[in-house]
Design an enzyme around this catalytic site. Structure first.
Site, PDB file in Angstrom:
ATOM      1  N   ASP A 107      35.735  36.852  39.060  1.00  0.00           N
ATOM      2  CA  ASP A 107      34.975  37.563  37.543  1.00  0.00           C
ATOM      3  C   ASP A 107      34.281  36.414  36.939  1.00  0.00           C
ATOM      4  O   ASP A 107      33.220  36.669  36.497  1.00  0.00           O
ATOM      5  CB  ASP A 107      36.750  37.733  36.831  1.00  0.00           C
ATOM      6  CG  ASP A 107      37.391  38.708  37.357  1.00  0.00           C
ATOM      7  OD1 ASP A 107      36.771  39.289  38.345  1.00  0.00           O
ATOM      8  OD2 ASP A 107      38.591  38.814  36.862  1.00  0.00           O
ATOM      9  N   GLY A 134      39.619  46.159  32.734  1.00  0.00           N
ATOM     10  CA  GLY A 134      39.500  45.600  34.194  1.00  0.00           C
ATOM     11  C   GLY A 134      38.088  45.142  34.444  1.00  0.00           C
ATOM     12  O   GLY A 134      37.589  45.049  35.400  1.00  0.00           O
ATOM     13  N   LEU A 135      37.067  45.252  33.295  1.00  0.00           N
ATOM     14  CA  LEU A 135      35.795  44.609  33.489  1.00  0.00           C
ATOM     15  C   LEU A 135      35.422  43.189  32.810  1.00  0.00           C
ATOM     16  O   LEU A 135      34.329  43.010  32.857  1.00  0.00           O
ATOM     17  CB  LEU A 135      34.939  45.735  32.513  1.00  0.00           C
ATOM     18  CG  LEU A 135      35.243  47.199  32.774  1.00  0.00           C
ATOM     19  CD1 LEU A 135      34.150  48.121  32.035  1.00  0.00           C
ATOM     20  CD2 LEU A 135      34.770  47.675  34.294  1.00  0.00           C
ATOM     21  N   GLU A 155      41.675  30.007  32.108  1.00  0.00           N
ATOM     22  CA  GLU A 155      42.472  31.150  32.118  1.00  0.00           C
ATOM     23  C   GLU A 155      43.898  30.693  32.752  1.00  0.00           C
ATOM     24  O   GLU A 155      45.075  31.095  32.394  1.00  0.00           O
ATOM     25  CB  GLU A 155      41.942  32.106  32.577  1.00  0.00           C
ATOM     26  CG  GLU A 155      42.511  33.669  32.473  1.00  0.00           C
ATOM     27  CD  GLU A 155      41.842  34.721  32.548  1.00  0.00           C
ATOM     28  OE1 GLU A 155      42.238  35.867  32.615  1.00  0.00           O
ATOM     29  OE2 GLU A 155      40.423  34.479  32.405  1.00  0.00           O
ATOM     30  N   GLY A 213      40.719  45.315  28.430  1.00  0.00           N
ATOM     31  CA  GLY A 213      41.925  45.877  28.789  1.00  0.00           C
ATOM     32  C   GLY A 213      41.286  47.139  29.932  1.00  0.00           C
ATOM     33  O   GLY A 213      42.157  48.022  30.317  1.00  0.00           O
TER      34      GLY A 213
END
Length: 382
Positions: free
Chosen positions: A174, A126-127, A162, A124
């Site tokens: 990502d 954002g990594l 995803e 949560g």
């Protein structure tokens, strides 16, 4: 105990035999290039030394068994010979199932597997903890069964899982940086061609991520609005994406665009140019120029793209006051909260940490979380 030791020990206890391989895939932070990915533009992320680790072994049947060490050792079991559907209760299991299902569509020449998963990528923040998990699972199957897949294909497979199985929209950045990251380097990614260029990071520079811990509420709806505004801009210029519009073309007719759309378009065009220049500045060790580009990026996100919040702007100001022209700082990620990223000489870390600790909570009422990271290697055996 390291994540490797933890997963290996748990594997032996749970399954009664030792794991044959241990695989890791890292999280990431984007240094510059925000909201450019879905406009076919450029991004400049680096992999970080927070990762998902999986101890694993092939099975001689078609069963997949997965244990999640970070979720009270919950166990998921499914067969490769039955249709793979979503798990009713375990959301984490759907990332694994999605990757396996989409990998079957690409290359069905793998058998069963036992896995134990653990990770330390903050969730949560954002990594990209989810991308790290997807790439780790894909790499497990590729390594155990010698599948002819490269990092980009493993990344694309994770993105498909995803988007289509988990049901969460994301770009390719990502997964790509998790799969292809290089130690002590950032990666300039062309989000249209998926071409990458490793960019060496200056020695002695800290990559610092500070989570504002401001709870993001608008991110979903506003993200979609920004995408639509960018698509409107591309249609105005009769181009497939804003990647194909030059700043000169924009300036000549900006007054004809809806004023809000014009601001959004200007952010994307200038951010793309900044990202390409930032890769050169980093490679030359020019932290002063990198800092200027990061400051321009933040101002553009604040004023033209309008995705920052006062808490994030406050954090950026506190850090900038300490580092001056010795480095850079900006919001990173989708916006409306989340994290900032800063690049500056390692010896300034204590002063920055102290300034943030003394001022941020006093000004906002929220306590930050501070991470000092190293640009790290992408997915592989550990």
């Amino acid at each position: 105990m390291s994540l490797k030791e933890k997963t290996q020990s748990l594997f032996a206890n749970a399954f009664g035999y030792p794991a044959t391989h241990t695989i890791q895939a890292p999280g990431r932070v984007n240094l510059i290039g925000e909201h450019t990915d879905y406009n076919d533009g450029f991004v400049l992320p680096c992999a970080i030394d927070y990762q998902t680790v999986i101890s694993c072994a092939p099975r001689d049947d078609r069963k997949v068994r997965v244990m999640a060490a970070d979720y009270e050792n919950q166990l998921d079991e499914f067969s490769l010979d039955a249709p793979i559907v979503a798990h009713e209760n375990y959301q984490w299991a759907n990332y694994v199932r999605g990757v396996v299902k989409h990998l079957q569509l690409r290359n069905n020449s793998f058998g069963g597997v036992d896995m134990v998963i653990s990770g330390n990528v903050p969730q949560g923040a954002g990594l990209s903890s989810s991308a790290s998990l997807e790439v780790a699972v894909g790499t497990v199957l590729q390594q155990l069964y010698h599948l002819p897949l490269d990092g980009a294909q493993i990344a694309l497979n994770g993105q498909e899982a995803e988007n289509q199985f988990v049901g969460c929209n994301c770009g390719i950045m990502d997964q790509l940086i998790s799969a292809l990251g290089k130690k002590d380097h950032a990666l300039l990614i062309d989000c249209r061609s998926l071409g990458t260029k490793a960019v060496s990071m200056p020695k002695g520079v800290a990559v610092v991520i500070i989570n504002s811990n401001f709870k993001r509420t608008l991110v979903g709806s506003e993200y979609n609005t920004r995408r639509e505004q960018c698509e409107t801009g591309a249609r105005f210029f009769q181009q497939p994406a804003l990647r194909d519009v030059t700043i000169e073309e924009f300036n000549a007719v900006a007054h004809e665009l809806d004023p809000i759309v014009a601001k959004r378009v200007r952010h994307i065009l200038t951010e793309n140019a900044r990202t390409v220049e930032a890769a050169s500045a980093l490679e030359q060790g020019d932290l002063k120029r990198m800092g200027e580009l990061m400051a321009e990026s933040h101002a553009s996100m604040r004023d033209d793209f309008e995705i920052t919040v006062p808490q994030i702007d406050t954090l950026v100001e506190i850090v900038k006051a300490v580092i001056g022209d010795k480095g850079g700082v900006r919001m990173t990620g989708g916006g409306f909260g989340g994290c900032i990223v800063a690049l500056f000489p390692e010896e300034l870390v204590p002063a920055v940490q102290q300034a943030v600790a003394e001022q941020y909570e006093a000004k906002t009422g929220i306590k930050e979380t501070f991470y000092v990271c190293k640009p790290s290697q992408g997915a592989g055996q550990c």
